[in-house]
Scaffold this motif. Structure first.
Motif, short mmCIF file in Angstrom:
data_model
loop_
_atom_site.label_atom_id
_atom_site.label_comp_id
_atom_site.label_asym_id
_atom_site.label_seq_id
_atom_site.Cartn_x
_atom_site.Cartn_y
_atom_site.Cartn_z
N VAL A 578 -19.70 -1.99 -15.44
CA VAL A 578 -21.15 -1.72 -15.47
C VAL A 578 -21.79 -2.10 -16.80
O VAL A 578 -23.01 -2.08 -16.92
CB VAL A 578 -21.43 -0.23 -15.16
N LEU A 579 -20.98 -2.41 -17.83
CA LEU A 579 -21.54 -2.71 -19.14
C LEU A 579 -21.96 -4.17 -19.22
O LEU A 579 -21.28 -5.05 -18.74
CB LEU A 579 -20.53 -2.40 -20.24
N THR A 580 -23.07 -4.41 -19.88
CA THR A 580 -23.50 -5.79 -20.11
C THR A 580 -22.89 -6.36 -21.38
O THR A 580 -22.90 -7.57 -21.59
CB THR A 580 -25.04 -5.85 -20.21
N LEU A 581 -22.35 -5.48 -22.25
CA LEU A 581 -21.65 -5.91 -23.46
C LEU A 581 -20.26 -5.25 -23.48
O LEU A 581 -19.95 -4.42 -24.35
CB LEU A 581 -22.43 -5.53 -24.72
N PRO A 582 -19.41 -5.59 -22.52
CA PRO A 582 -18.13 -4.88 -22.41
C PRO A 582 -17.22 -5.09 -23.60
O PRO A 582 -16.35 -4.26 -23.87
CB PRO A 582 -17.53 -5.46 -21.12
N GLN A 583 -17.39 -6.20 -24.32
CA GLN A 583 -16.49 -6.47 -25.44
C GLN A 583 -16.60 -5.42 -26.53
O GLN A 583 -15.69 -5.25 -27.34
CB GLN A 583 -16.78 -7.86 -26.02
N ARG A 584 -17.70 -4.70 -26.57
CA ARG A 584 -17.86 -3.66 -27.58
C ARG A 584 -16.98 -2.45 -27.30
O ARG A 584 -16.77 -1.61 -28.17
CB ARG A 584 -19.33 -3.22 -27.64
N VAL A 585 -16.46 -2.36 -26.09
CA VAL A 585 -15.67 -1.20 -25.69
C VAL A 585 -14.25 -1.59 -25.28
O VAL A 585 -13.30 -0.87 -25.57
CB VAL A 585 -16.37 -0.46 -24.52
N ARG A 586 -14.11 -2.73 -24.65
CA ARG A 586 -12.81 -3.10 -24.07
C ARG A 586 -11.71 -3.14 -25.12
O ARG A 586 -10.65 -2.51 -24.95
CB ARG A 586 -12.90 -4.45 -23.38
N ASN A 657 -24.67 -3.58 -12.24
CA ASN A 657 -23.62 -3.53 -11.22
C ASN A 657 -23.36 -2.11 -10.74
O ASN A 657 -22.22 -1.71 -10.49
CB ASN A 657 -22.31 -4.14 -11.75
N LEU A 658 -24.43 -1.35 -10.60
CA LEU A 658 -24.35 0.02 -10.11
C LEU A 658 -25.27 0.18 -8.91
O LEU A 658 -26.32 -0.47 -8.83
CB LEU A 658 -24.74 1.03 -11.19
N LYS A 659 -24.89 1.08 -8.04
CA LYS A 659 -25.78 1.48 -6.94
C LYS A 659 -25.66 2.98 -6.76
O LYS A 659 -24.62 3.59 -7.07
CB LYS A 659 -25.42 0.76 -5.65
N LEU A 660 -26.75 3.57 -6.27
CA LEU A 660 -26.76 5.01 -6.01
C LEU A 660 -26.74 5.22 -4.51
O LEU A 660 -27.59 4.70 -3.77
CB LEU A 660 -28.01 5.65 -6.62
N VAL A 661 -25.75 5.97 -4.07
CA VAL A 661 -25.58 6.26 -2.65
C VAL A 661 -25.91 7.73 -2.42
O VAL A 661 -25.32 8.61 -3.07
CB VAL A 661 -24.15 5.94 -2.18
N LEU A 662 -26.87 7.98 -1.49
CA LEU A 662 -27.25 9.34 -1.13
C LEU A 662 -26.70 9.62 0.26
O LEU A 662 -26.95 8.87 1.21
CB LEU A 662 -28.77 9.48 -1.15
N THR A 663 -25.90 10.68 0.39
CA THR A 663 -25.20 10.97 1.63
C THR A 663 -25.55 12.37 2.10
O THR A 663 -25.55 13.32 1.31
CB THR A 663 -23.68 10.88 1.44
N TRP A 707 -21.87 4.28 -7.54
CA TRP A 707 -20.75 3.40 -7.20
C TRP A 707 -20.95 2.08 -7.93
O TRP A 707 -22.07 1.65 -8.17
CB TRP A 707 -20.70 3.12 -5.69
N THR A 708 -19.81 1.44 -8.25
CA THR A 708 -19.91 0.08 -8.76
C THR A 708 -20.15 -0.87 -7.59
O THR A 708 -19.78 -0.57 -6.45
CB THR A 708 -18.63 -0.32 -9.50
N THR A 709 -20.76 -2.00 -7.87
CA THR A 709 -20.98 -3.01 -6.84
C THR A 709 -19.93 -4.11 -6.97
O THR A 709 -19.13 -4.12 -7.90
CB THR A 709 -22.39 -3.59 -6.96
#
Length: 830
Positions: A578-586, A657-663, A707-709
């Motif tokens: 979900v991160l747009t700058l994953p290299q800062r964390v990976r 890359n996230l979505k919200l699912v309501l159930t 959820w991730t997409t």
């Protein structure tokens, strides 16, 4: 009867200004009288032995009990030490000086005693390494220790219990009667009486070894590869500290500041190793990264007690580091040392993961293999980058060199073709009466380099006392001399494996022993040993897991420890999506995950558990920074409306890359619209609106889950469960329900009437439809009401969330809320 042991006081060594003691009397004085008395006592003792225990042989010399008969402390109340032997290797026409202490460990005073050197038995060298072991295993004085020399002797004052006295004895090599090149026992005993037992006797003894190297017959020098480990328990944390838009590394403690400074363990290891040739440096890349991180003068250190909190680094939970200058100087010193010709650098996998623990307790965890492969690659790149030197990274070093089939398999999967092994794991068969070459093929394309078990054991403790230092040095020289001369024309290779936690004192002892042994050895790097020819008679069988040492297994990382570390990798993979700058964390978290597996936690289990806990909590803190705020209840005042759900991003980078699912738990009563995808900028939140349709009044439980997409979607973060209260189903809906009920009633009545007609008078038209005609439409209003989001009106409501209608909005239309962030800058590492 054999000749009695000689122990007269002639030629006693005296300190300047010291009054003559009883043992220093001239010939014809007490020395000869005491000699006669001791001879008579020896004869009486011998007679008693023959009478009471005929199975016990008479000791050579007649005045020393066999070691097996020495069980009472009162019989041998003196503890002797040998603290220096100069020179360490005897030469013809030379003199050997021995110093040490005599301590009364008994319960009565020591009287009329002296210390003296013993002449080796038969003046013949110890031929085999098994003979060296036999000498080292003896404790009480024995006839096998030789005969006490008349000169030199050191007269001891009366020593009360607990008192000690230093001694110095200088003996001519010629007086020791060394007949040929080889290794000899060198023993010093104390002879005298005690207040409660006036019989003159041996009161105690100390032993060591003395190589004698007069030259002459040449032997092929043994090739010796010495590992020089540079490792430390991980201290680099996953967090970083932000200061004026610059990020600085964070350490869990500042212990390396002292270790990198002169006098510190790591400084002394580099300083001592830099003076040796042909050394094989074994380096943990994480240590180099940590040293480099400390060169940043802004680095911070977590306050004690906060290491496992998992909180972002701030001024209130960290303090400035103090080791920048020491770390920079240490790195420069190390670069110069490893660049020395003939040296070699072995890069351990990053953070030195515990192969044995993984093989025994975590081989079924999917992330372990991936972690080891990444650690091997990262290790090589880090060492080459930090030290500017070529390195070898396909070498595995299991904990303490213990090997079994499972460990060998894990090492092979990680790409290791060479394994460093303790000889305890692969002992030689009884049929091999010499020390074979260290290189062994162990199958599946792997080779082992097996360290000598005896020499390895010498280096396992901190050799900080003069006694331990001399004992280890002289035994090292004796063992290597014996190995070289077992088969003089057959050159072999020997691996010296000190412990990972090599101390500064032990390193200095080892360095001195290596230099002294160069008369019959030659230093080589590991590659040279690995390219030698294996001995076909040597043991090449890798032991089964059941043969792994119980004590070593007890200190392993548990299956639970490894599983929690594997979870770190899984949760990190989800965050990366979900991160747009994953290299800062990976990078920082991948390194922190491997650090959680470090072999160094074996000796610091509590610190290892705290480190894993801190990494897990911090990763969870970052993951939870993108969340659905808590909700309690939502009122839906009608049969249709909109449910509003907020999503907040408290990270310092945009998430996607996230979505919200309501159930709905009861979709037959309340149904909701499809999932909504979102892009959420840093430090902002968005309100998503889901169309809802209700069919009954009352409460219905709803679940909001991110959820991730993309392929293989994963749940992200914790779900939020709330209640929807449906307060009114509109009249139009009621009319429809009422109309349907009326039609059913009329149809039933029509059916009954027709049955009655058929039962009495038949209907004229048998094809006439049943019923009195269609039911009227149920007219009425459809009362649509906007959903009231409890989070939008109650205390949990974000101030910036919109309460307006319309379709679900993306975060692009939202704005920063100005709230304090839940996590700091997630970029970590040097």
């Amino acid at each position: 009867m054999s000749e009695p042991t000689r122990h007269s006081g002639l030629g006693a060594h005296r300190q300047p200004g010291r009054a003559k003691g009883p043992a220093e009397q001239p010939a014809g004085g007490r020395g000869q009288g005491g000699r006669a008395r001791r001879f008579a006592a020896a004869c009486a003792a011998a007679l008693g032995l023959f009478t009471a225990a005929p199975a016990v042989a008479l000791p050579a010399g007649g005045n020393i009990r066999p070691a097996a008969d020495a069980s009472a402390t009162a019989e041998y109340p003196v503890a002797l030490t040998i603290e220096t032997v100069t020179p360490q290797v005897a030469a013809p026409n030379g003199t050997v000086t021995i110093t040490g202490h005599v301590t009364n460990t008994g319960k009565s005073a020591i009287k009329g005693a002296h210390a003296a050197v013993r002449k080796p038995v038969s003046s013949k060298p110890l031929q085999r390494r098994s003979e060296l072991a036999a000498v080292a295993d003896r404790s009480a004085p024995s006839d096998r220790d030789g005969v006490e020399l008349d000169s030199p002797q050191y007269a001891l004052p009366e020593l009360n219990p607990g008192q000690n006295q230093s001694y110095t004895l200088s003996v001519a090599v010629s007086d020791l009667g060394l007949s040929e090149s080889g290794v000899y026992e060198l023993a010093v005993d104390a002879w005298g009486a005690t207040a409660e037992n006036g019989r003159d006797r041996a009161l105690g003894i100390a032993r060591t070894f003395l190589p004698y190297n007069p030259g002459g017959a040449d032997a092929q020098p043994t090739k010796v590869t010495t590992l020089w480990p540079l490792v430390h328990a991980p201290v680099l944390a996953a967090q970083t500290s932000a200061d004026n838009d610059q990020t600085a590394p964070v350490l869990r403690d500042d212990s390396l500041a002292a270790e990198f400074a002169p006098g510190g363990r790591l400084y002394e290891l580099v300083d001592t190793g830099s003076k040796l040739t042909g050394l094989t440096w074994v380096v943990d890349p994480d240590l180099l990264d940590t040293a480099f991180a400390m060169t940043n003068k802004q680095y911070r250190v977590q306050k004690p007690g906060t290491e496992n909190s998992g909180k972002a680094a701030k001024d209130d939970n960290t303090v400035p580091g103090t080791g920048s200058a020491a770390a920079a100087a240490w790195l420069d010193k190390l670069r110069a040392a490893v660049a020395k010709p003939g040296s070699q650098v072995i890069a351990l996998p990053y953070a030195d993961p515990d192969l044995a623990s993984i093989a025994h307790n975590g081989s079924d965890l999917a992330g372990m293999g991936t972690a080891l492969n990444k650690a091997a690659t990262a290790g090589r790149l880090t060492v080459e980058g930090r030290l500017s030197v070529d390195t070898r990274s396909d070498v595995s070093w299991p904990y303490q060199g213990h090997l079994d089939q499972q460990i060998a398999g894990i090492a092979r999967q990680a790409g290791s073709g060479l394994v460093l092994v303790n000889g305890e794991s692969m002992p030689e068969p009884d049929s091999v009466n010499y020390t074979p070459n260290a290189l062994r093929p162990i199958g599946n394309g792997q080779n082992a380099v097996v360290a000598d078990e005896t020499i390895t054991a010498l280096l396992q403790k901190d050799l900080s006392s003069p006694k331990d230092q001399t004992e280890a040095t002289q035994r090292f020289l004796a063992e290597t001399f014996a190995i070289t001369h077992e088969q003089p024309q057959n050159q072999r290779g020997l691996l010296v494996m000190p412990p990972r936690e090599l101390t500064a004192d032990t390193a200095k002892v080892l360095a001195g022993a290596l230099q002294a042994a160069e008369k019959w050895t030659t230093p080589v790097k590991l590659d040279t040993l690995a390219q030698s020819t294996p001995d076909p008679k040597a043991n090449t069988v890798v032991p089964a897991p059941t043969d792994y040492p119980t004590q070593a297994r007890a200190s392993e990382l548990s299956a639970s420890d490894l599983s929690s570390t594997d979870d770190i990798q899984h949760n990190l993979d989800v965050l990366m999506r979900v991160l747009t700058l994953p290299q800062r964390v990976r990078g920082p978290f991948s390194a922190a995950m491997v650090r959680s597996l470090s072999t160094e936690w074996r000796s610091q289990p509590a610190a290892g558990a705290a480190y894993r806990e801190g990494v897990t909590k911090y990763l969870q803190d970052l993951t939870d920074a993108v969340k659905v705020p808590p909700k309690t209840a939502v009122t839906l005042a009608g049969n249709t409306g909109q449910l509003q759900v907020s999503v907040r991003n408290d990270l310092t980078q945009t998430v996607t890359n996230l979505k919200l699912v309501l159930t709905s738990t009861q979709p037959n009563r309340v149904s909701v619209g499809k999932a909504e995808e979102l892009v959420l900028p840093a430090a902002q939140s968005v309100t998503l609106r889901f169309p809802a349709e209700a069919r009954n009044n009352g409460p219905v439980t709803m679940t909001a889950q991110l959820w991730t997409t993309g392929p293989d979607p994963q749940k992200y973060g914790a779900a939020q469960v709330f209640r929807v209260e449906v307060t009114s189903v509109t009249n139009g809906v009621l009319y429809v329900f009422a109309g349907a009920g009326l039609l059913m009633l009329l149809a039933a009545l029509r059916f009954v009437r027709q049955r009655k007609r058929r039962g009495g008078r038949p209907h004229e038209d048998g094809d006439q439809p049943v019923g009195d005609g269609p039911a009227p439409d149920a007219d009425g209003d459809t009362a649509g009401g906007a959903a009231e989001d409890a989070a939008g009106s109650g205390p949990d409501a974000p101030a910036e969330e919109s309460a307006g209608g319309g379709p679900a909005q993306t975060p692009r239309a939202s704005s920063p809320d100005g709230r304090d962030r839940a996590a700091g800058d997630e970029k970590v590492g040097p």
